[in-house]
Design a protein around this motif. Structure first.
Motif, mmCIF file in Angstrom:
data_model
loop_
_atom_site.group_PDB
_atom_site.id
_atom_site.type_symbol
_atom_site.label_atom_id
_atom_site.label_comp_id
_atom_site.label_asym_id
_atom_site.label_seq_id
_atom_site.Cartn_x
_atom_site.Cartn_y
_atom_site.Cartn_z
ATOM 1 N N ILE A 173 -8.684 29.661 29.779
ATOM 2 C CA ILE A 173 -8.792 28.437 28.840
ATOM 3 C C ILE A 173 -8.299 28.947 27.360
ATOM 4 O O ILE A 173 -8.653 29.997 26.718
ATOM 5 C CB ILE A 173 -10.213 28.195 28.521
ATOM 6 N N SER A 220 -6.239 26.170 22.003
ATOM 7 C CA SER A 220 -4.938 24.885 21.850
ATOM 8 C C SER A 220 -4.713 24.956 20.361
ATOM 9 O O SER A 220 -5.574 24.820 19.622
ATOM 10 C CB SER A 220 -5.665 23.547 22.089
ATOM 11 N N LEU A 232 -6.438 22.390 18.168
ATOM 12 C CA LEU A 232 -7.861 22.445 17.917
ATOM 13 C C LEU A 232 -7.805 22.353 16.391
ATOM 14 O O LEU A 232 -7.165 23.356 15.696
ATOM 15 C CB LEU A 232 -8.646 23.508 18.512
ATOM 16 N N GLU A 259 -13.103 26.719 19.201
ATOM 17 C CA GLU A 259 -13.298 26.660 20.385
ATOM 18 C C GLU A 259 -14.562 26.992 21.093
ATOM 19 O O GLU A 259 -14.665 26.973 22.409
ATOM 20 C CB GLU A 259 -12.243 27.430 21.159
ATOM 21 N N LYS A 277 -14.918 22.968 24.888
ATOM 22 C CA LYS A 277 -14.314 22.114 25.767
ATOM 23 C C LYS A 277 -15.395 22.213 26.870
ATOM 24 O O LYS A 277 -15.590 20.717 27.399
ATOM 25 C CB LYS A 277 -13.272 22.666 26.287
ATOM 26 N N ARG A 278 -16.130 22.999 27.296
ATOM 27 C CA ARG A 278 -17.073 22.848 28.186
ATOM 28 C C ARG A 278 -18.305 22.207 28.112
ATOM 29 O O ARG A 278 -18.674 21.202 28.700
ATOM 30 C CB ARG A 278 -17.547 24.307 28.890
ATOM 31 N N TRP A 324 -18.286 19.887 25.699
ATOM 32 C CA TRP A 324 -17.457 18.456 25.438
ATOM 33 C C TRP A 324 -17.562 17.691 26.893
ATOM 34 O O TRP A 324 -18.147 16.352 27.000
ATOM 35 C CB TRP A 324 -16.264 18.667 25.067
ATOM 36 N N HIS A 325 -17.493 18.465 28.097
ATOM 37 C CA HIS A 325 -17.462 17.790 29.350
ATOM 38 C C HIS A 325 -18.749 17.441 29.817
ATOM 39 O O HIS A 325 -19.350 16.390 30.371
ATOM 40 C CB HIS A 325 -16.664 18.566 30.461
#
Length: 607
Positions: free
Chosen positions: A182, A185, A188, A199, A228-229, A231-232
């Motif tokens: 990962i 980005s 971000l 992040e 991100k994790r 967020w999922h």
């Protein structure tokens, strides 16, 4: 050993329901894994919400299963998870030292955070990736994997991993998952303190942080996860909650449709019951009228038969009485006769007793048969009236049992059955021009009155009101019952009732029963009151457009009705020492907002 640049996080071993590391992991037929207790509890909750329609869904992909899957513990995933826990707990110190050495060997990257609890050295990556690649896609396939085959694949994968070159030096923190690294980005948002990408997510403080914030003292010991994790995971939870909300919405929409359907059925049932009641009572009325005619005919026939018998007896008695009187007269004349020859000749015939009828047993009666019928009918009417008196109580009891009494009693007025009775005393009312205030304008037929903008040139009669815009009717009542109706329409102010003939009509007027006024008032479209001292404020749920006024002079009673709703508004009991007249006041125009007239309407008999 040298600390690699990549590491695994425990997020790859986190149940998306409880957000903790797997405990007895099981896999659904769609391939997603959860804690055994979590998925069982979730399916039990969804099944209870949906009621009889038990449909089991995957919390992540929403795939539905008609039958609840038989879930077996994913032993391979459980073994990997347990191994992960052991390494995470026992290798913290060693990773910390290696991380320190690695930091010293890369002085340009002194901001690299030390390996955190829950992160895995790259030496274990090969073993875990091998096992994940060999995981079956369906739980039933777990039993097809023999231990020897799994060990063989693990050994092969480990050997190939050892042949890989070490990763090159890196300039920013990268984290590896089973699907790859990962990277930070560029889109971000940046940390305002360290200008690094946000992040990571701190579950303890519920805030996004950069890698340097994650290692700062203020977040030490906190639960840090990749943003991100997280967020999922949150999106997965959001999907679960959204599904449950949709189920609740569907359930309530079904209940709404059920209630509306019941309402339509009740409306149809009420119409049927109304038609049935009208039909039954019409038949009862017809039957009663027919029976009344038959009973009256029988009474008339019995009366005529008795009268005929009585007339026959009277004629016979009159004839016998006349014959007896004739013999009595003959005997009286014979007693004074001096002719013995005539006496002796006549005496024999007069002295012979005539046959006399015994009248002691003779009587004349009506022989009417309607008495028993009338008594039975009276008992039936008493029973019927008793049942009618119980009808409101039955209605209240029904609403109490269904939990609707409080709302219905306050919002739905009960029709007053006496409205039909008072309408029978309808009186023809006309307005008295000589009592009207100079601003009042009366129609030619004397049935309407409204307030004009200026005084009219009228004679100042003693009976005319000169300060209050009101007037009386020509008709006065000192006894009996009387009823009339006045249309008020959409007026905002008015006064209606009765007033004594002897009231004061000049100057300022005090309106109250003690001063000869009994009337109902409306002010500002919504304030109803009966004019006492002080005024009696009234609550009127349904705004009336036609007011019925009923007066019983003998009982000193005045009542006001909402004619359209057939509802009693208010009743006042007093005594009327003088003749009373209907009282009217359209009140002033209020700049056109109250310019409508008061109209005396003919009384229509309400069915």
């Amino acid at each position: 050993m040298e600390l690699p640049a990549a590491f695994l996080s425990e997020d790859q071993f986190t149940c998306s329901i409880c957000l903790e590391v797997f405990n007895n992991p099981v896999s659904t037929p769609c391939g997603h894994s959860f804690c055994q207790a979590c998925i069982s509890f979730y399916w039990a909750g969804v099944a209870s919400v949906r009621g009889a329609a038990k449909i089991y869904q995957c919390p992540l992909c929403k795939e539905s299963f008609r039958k609840r899957p038989e879930l077996q513990i994913n032993r391979t995933l459980k073994e990997i998870t347990e191994r992960f826990k052991e390494i995470a707990n026992s290798g913290m110190d060693e990773r910390g030292r290696e991380g320190l050495e690695d930091t010293n060997s890369h002085p340009n990257h002194h901001h690299l955070p030390a390996t955190r609890s829950g992160e895995m050295p790259e030496g274990i990556i090969a073993e875990m990736m091998t096992r994940f690649q060999q995981l079956p896609t369906h739980p039933s396939d777990l039993h097809d994997q023999s231990p020897n085959r799994v060990s063989s694949h693990m050994a092969t994968r480990a050997q190939s991993t050892e042949q890989l070159d070490s990763p090159p030096p890196y300039s920013s923190l990268r984290r590896y998952t089973l699907s790859g690294p990962i990277d930070s980005s560029p889109s971000l948002p940046l940390c305002p303190l360290h200008l690094r990408a946000l992040e990571f997510f701190c579950r303890t403080d519920n805030v996004c942080v950069c890698n340097m914030c994650a290692e700062a003292a203020e977040h030490r010991g906190h639960t840090i996860r990749p943003a991100k994790r997280e967020w999922h995971i949150k999106k997965a939870q959001l999907g679960v909650e959204e599904g449950e909300l949709k189920d609740l919405i569907c359930e309530r929409e079904r209940k709404l449709e059920e209630v509306q359907s019941s309402l339509r059925e009740m409306h149809a049932a009420a119409e049927r019951e109304t038609d049935g009641a009208v039909c039954v009572f019409s038949k009862v009325i017809s039957c009663v009228e027919r029976c009344q005619a038959e009973v009256l005919e029988v009474i008339e026939m019995s009366h005529r038969a008795a009268e005929h018998r009585a007339q026959s007896v009277v004629r016979e008695l009159e004839e016998e009485i006349a014959e007896l009187k004739r013999r009595s007269t003959a005997l009286s004349q014979l007693a004074i006769s001096e002719d013995y020859v005539d006496f002796l000749t006549t005496f024999t015939g007069l002295s012979t007793p005539t046959p006399a009828k015994d009248w002691s047993s003779v009587s004349v009666s009506s022989e009417l048969t309607s008495g028993l019928i009338l008594r039975n009918l009276s008992l039936t009417m008493e029973h019927f009236q008793e049942e009618m008196r119980k009808l409101p109580e039955v209605f209240i009891q029904t609403q109490r049992e269904t939990g609707q009494r409080s709302s219905l009693d306050q919002s739905v007025p009960r029709p007053n059955p006496k409205i039909r009775r008072v309408q029978e005393y309808a009186a023809d009312i006309t307005l008295d021009q000589n009592t009207a205030h100079p601003r009042l304008i009366i129609s030619v037929d004397g049935k309407q009155v409204h307030c004009g903008d200026r005084h009219q040139p009228v004679l100042d009669y003693p009976e005319r009101f000169d300060r209050v815009v009101c007037l009386l009717a020509r008709q006065g009542f000192s006894s009996g019952r009387h009823y009339w109706e006045v249309e008020v329409g959409g007026k905002t102010d008015w006064d209606l009732g009765v007033a004594s003939r002897s009231v004061n009509r000049k100057g300022k007027i005090t309106v109250s029963p003690a001063h000869g006024y009994w009337f109902l008032s409306l002010r500002d479209r919504a304030d109803y009151a009966f004019r006492t001292e002080p005024s009696t404020n009234l609550t009127v749920n349904l705004r009336p457009s036609r007011i019925g006024i009923y007066v019983d002079c003998d009982k000193g009673l005045v009542s006001f009705y909402n004619v359209e709703a057939r509802v009693l508004i208010y009743t006042f009991t007093d005594s009327f020492p003088d003749t009373i007249h209907p009282f009217f006041s359209p009140c002033t125009n209020k700049s056109g907002r109250n310019e409508g007239p008061l109209i005396i309407r003919p009384v229509a008999m309400t069915e």
